[in-house]
Design a protein around this motif. Structure first.
Motif, PDB file in Angstrom:
ATOM      1  N   ARG A  72       6.136   6.226   5.081  1.00  0.00           N
ATOM      2  CA  ARG A  72       5.592   4.934   5.512  1.00  0.00           C
ATOM      3  C   ARG A  72       6.433   3.781   5.001  1.00  0.00           C
ATOM      4  O   ARG A  72       6.679   2.810   5.706  1.00  0.00           O
ATOM      5  CB  ARG A  72       4.150   4.780   5.027  1.00  0.00           C
ATOM      6  CG  ARG A  72       3.190   4.499   6.131  1.00  0.00           C
ATOM      7  CD  ARG A  72       1.773   4.367   5.664  1.00  0.00           C
ATOM      8  NE  ARG A  72       1.587   4.685   4.261  1.00  0.00           N
ATOM      9  CZ  ARG A  72       0.517   4.410   3.562  1.00  0.00           C
ATOM     10  NH1 ARG A  72      -0.482   3.794   4.114  1.00  0.00           N
ATOM     11  NH2 ARG A  72       0.415   4.735   2.301  1.00  0.00           N
TER      12      ARG A  72
ATOM     13  N   VAL B 280       0.841  -1.204   0.000  1.00  0.00           N
ATOM     14  CA  VAL B 280       0.000   0.000   0.000  1.00  0.00           C
ATOM     15  C   VAL B 280       0.876   1.253   0.000  1.00  0.00           C
ATOM     16  O   VAL B 280       0.596   2.218  -0.722  1.00  0.00           O
ATOM     17  CB  VAL B 280      -0.977  -0.010   1.204  1.00  0.00           C
ATOM     18  CG1 VAL B 280      -1.679   1.332   1.361  1.00  0.00           C
ATOM     19  CG2 VAL B 280      -1.988  -1.135   1.045  1.00  0.00           C
ATOM     20  N   ALA B 281       1.958   1.245   0.781  1.00  0.00           N
ATOM     21  CA  ALA B 281       2.871   2.401   0.800  1.00  0.00           C
ATOM     22  C   ALA B 281       3.490   2.624  -0.582  1.00  0.00           C
ATOM     23  O   ALA B 281       3.634   3.765  -1.023  1.00  0.00           O
ATOM     24  CB  ALA B 281       3.958   2.202   1.851  1.00  0.00           C
TER      25      ALA B 281
ATOM     26  N   ALA C 261       2.069   1.768  -3.518  1.00  0.00           N
ATOM     27  CA  ALA C 261       1.003   2.269  -4.387  1.00  0.00           C
ATOM     28  C   ALA C 261       0.649   3.719  -4.063  1.00  0.00           C
ATOM     29  O   ALA C 261       0.289   4.482  -4.959  1.00  0.00           O
ATOM     30  CB  ALA C 261      -0.226   1.376  -4.276  1.00  0.00           C
ATOM     31  N   ASP C 262       0.772   4.093  -2.789  1.00  0.00           N
ATOM     32  CA  ASP C 262       0.487   5.473  -2.383  1.00  0.00           C
ATOM     33  C   ASP C 262       1.662   6.410  -2.639  1.00  0.00           C
ATOM     34  O   ASP C 262       1.524   7.624  -2.493  1.00  0.00           O
ATOM     35  CB  ASP C 262       0.122   5.528  -0.898  1.00  0.00           C
ATOM     36  CG  ASP C 262      -1.231   4.923  -0.584  1.00  0.00           C
ATOM     37  OD1 ASP C 262      -2.019   4.667  -1.529  1.00  0.00           O
ATOM     38  OD2 ASP C 262      -1.503   4.685   0.614  1.00  0.00           O
TER      39      ASP C 262
ATOM     40  N   THR D 136       9.276   6.114  -5.005  1.00  0.00           N
ATOM     41  CA  THR D 136       8.345   7.156  -4.552  1.00  0.00           C
ATOM     42  C   THR D 136       8.571   8.508  -5.220  1.00  0.00           C
ATOM     43  O   THR D 136       7.777   9.418  -5.029  1.00  0.00           O
ATOM     44  CB  THR D 136       8.423   7.353  -3.015  1.00  0.00           C
ATOM     45  OG1 THR D 136       9.732   7.796  -2.658  1.00  0.00           O
ATOM     46  CG2 THR D 136       8.064   6.071  -2.274  1.00  0.00           C
TER      47      THR D 136
ATOM     48  N   ARG E  78       0.898   1.377  -9.125  1.00  0.00           N
ATOM     49  CA  ARG E  78      -0.562   1.440  -9.100  1.00  0.00           C
ATOM     50  C   ARG E  78      -1.112   0.412  -8.121  1.00  0.00           C
ATOM     51  O   ARG E  78      -2.059   0.679  -7.409  1.00  0.00           O
ATOM     52  CB  ARG E  78      -1.136   1.220 -10.503  1.00  0.00           C
ATOM     53  CG  ARG E  78      -0.735   2.292 -11.486  1.00  0.00           C
ATOM     54  CD  ARG E  78      -1.221   3.637 -11.019  1.00  0.00           C
ATOM     55  NE  ARG E  78      -0.764   4.700 -11.908  1.00  0.00           N
ATOM     56  CZ  ARG E  78      -0.529   5.929 -11.486  1.00  0.00           C
ATOM     57  NH1 ARG E  78      -0.688   6.249 -10.234  1.00  0.00           N
ATOM     58  NH2 ARG E  78      -0.123   6.838 -12.332  1.00  0.00           N
ATOM     59  N   SER E  79      -0.489  -0.780  -8.088  1.00  0.00           N
ATOM     60  CA  SER E  79      -0.926  -1.806  -7.136  1.00  0.00           C
ATOM     61  C   SER E  79       0.109  -2.919  -7.092  1.00  0.00           C
ATOM     62  O   SER E  79       0.936  -3.057  -8.002  1.00  0.00           O
ATOM     63  CB  SER E  79      -2.282  -2.390  -7.525  1.00  0.00           C
ATOM     64  OG  SER E  79      -2.191  -3.105  -8.743  1.00  0.00           O
TER      65      SER E  79
ATOM     66  N   ASP F 298       4.176   6.696  -0.710  1.00  0.00           N
ATOM     67  CA  ASP F 298       4.409   7.273   0.610  1.00  0.00           C
ATOM     68  C   ASP F 298       5.808   6.895   1.112  1.00  0.00           C
ATOM     69  O   ASP F 298       6.005   5.829   1.699  1.00  0.00           O
ATOM     70  CB  ASP F 298       3.339   6.775   1.577  1.00  0.00           C
ATOM     71  CG  ASP F 298       3.364   7.485   2.914  1.00  0.00           C
ATOM     72  OD1 ASP F 298       4.460   7.872   3.373  1.00  0.00           O
ATOM     73  OD2 ASP F 298       2.288   7.626   3.518  1.00  0.00           O
TER      74      ASP F 298
END
Length: 143
Positions: A44, A35-36, A38-39, A73, A80-81, A41
């Motif tokens: 994180r 998730v980090a 994909a975001d 990042t 994307r995923s 971030d």
């Protein structure tokens, strides 16, 4: 296939790992890493990676933690995923090895989104009450 069920993901966010098995803890940490990514971030992602983290990409390039976070990042690779299919976790003491087929949807160097399918291995170590990714390897790409 989801890494953790919705209840497990909520427990991880609330910090109630006591209700999860060790395997679920590792899978939840791997899901948080995905998730980090994909975001995009960086903070994180950095927090989930061990200080001595190393990664080997499917093309053979290797990265330390700072370079891995930067490349993933700051626009070189736009995630994307990431989905782990049929993950397996082996835990020995405070070390866990996670193996799965990974499906990554990424954009690289401004090109359209592309899906990569490949085997992936991650090594996680317990740091206090948390799991941190120490190392990983993805590849080769599957057809």
């Amino acid at each position: 296939m989801a890494l953790v069920d919705a209840v497990g993901a909520r427990r991880l966010r609330r910090g109630t790992l006591a209700d999860m098995s060790v395997d679920q803890e590792v899978l939840a940490a791997a899901d948080s890493r995905a998730v980090a990514l994909a975001d995009g971030d960086a903070e994180r992602l950095t927090d989930l990676l061990h200080e001595d983290f190393r990664w080997t990409a499917h093309v053979g390039d290797t990265y330390d933690r700072a370079e891995y976070v930067r490349r993933n990042t700051e626009g070189h690779t736009v995630w994307r995923s990431q989905t782990l299919v049929d993950p397996e976790v082996v835990v020995v003491g405070d070390t866990a090895v996670l193996y799965a087929e990974v499906h990554d949807v990424v954009e690289s160097d401004g090109h359209a989104s592309e899906t990569f399918r490949m085997p992936m291995t991650q090594v996680w170590v317990r740091s206090g009450r948390r799991w941190k990714c120490l190392a990983g390897h993805a590849g080769p790409r599957l057809s």
